[in-house]
Motif scaffolding. Structure first.
Motif, short mmCIF file in Angstrom:
data_model
loop_
_atom_site.label_atom_id
_atom_site.label_comp_id
_atom_site.label_asym_id
_atom_site.label_seq_id
_atom_site.Cartn_x
_atom_site.Cartn_y
_atom_site.Cartn_z
N ASN A 1 41.95 40.99 37.73
CA ASN A 1 42.80 40.04 38.78
C ASN A 1 41.38 39.18 39.21
O ASN A 1 40.31 39.13 38.91
CB ASN A 1 43.26 41.06 39.84
N GLU B 1 43.09 45.77 36.23
CA GLU B 1 44.34 46.47 36.30
C GLU B 1 45.25 47.08 35.28
O GLU B 1 45.25 46.23 34.35
CB GLU B 1 45.42 45.46 37.00
N ARG C 1 52.86 45.18 36.63
CA ARG C 1 51.78 46.26 36.98
C ARG C 1 52.12 47.57 36.86
O ARG C 1 53.16 47.93 36.89
CB ARG C 1 51.37 46.06 38.25
#
Length: 114
Positions: free
Chosen positions: A29, A35, A59
């Motif tokens: 990110n 992530e 996500r």
């Protein structure tokens, strides 16, 4: 292909979709943290039974974690249709190659179809 998502945005903001799980991934990110992400293929609007996107990245949230995911698993979920800008922009050089695209966000009520 995502023009079908544009039509969905005009009709209703939250809709039901089904998609095929492809794989997990990672992204960095803007703060430099890694992530976990999930790739879904062949996203279909359940209401119209039309393919709205060939693939989308999400996500890897708790909703996806709760399901045992294996290759080719068919998932059903609700999501919001959102508009966003993509492309290259450099304000200092007055370059703006951005264009409008559509995505799904905030997936909820995720379940595995058998």
């Amino acid at each position: 292909m995502r023009k079908a998502l544009a039509l969905a945005l005009e009709q209703d903001n939250r809709k039901k979709f089904k998609a095929t799980f492809e794989r997990l991934g990672k992204k960095t990110n803007y703060k430099g943290y890694s992530e976990d992400t999930i790739l879904l293929k062949n996203i279909i609007d359940i209401e119209t039974n039309r393919v709205v996107a060939d693939h989308l990245w999400f996500r890897y949230t708790k909703g996806f974690e709760a399901i045992t995911l294996t290759d080719g698993v068919l998932l059903e979920f609700e999501a919001r249709v959102k508009e966003y800008k993509k492309g290259y922009v450099n304000r200092a050089l007055h370059i703006n190659n951005s264009k409008t695209d559509f995505k799904l966000s905030h997936p909820t009520k995720i379940k595995k179809l058998e």
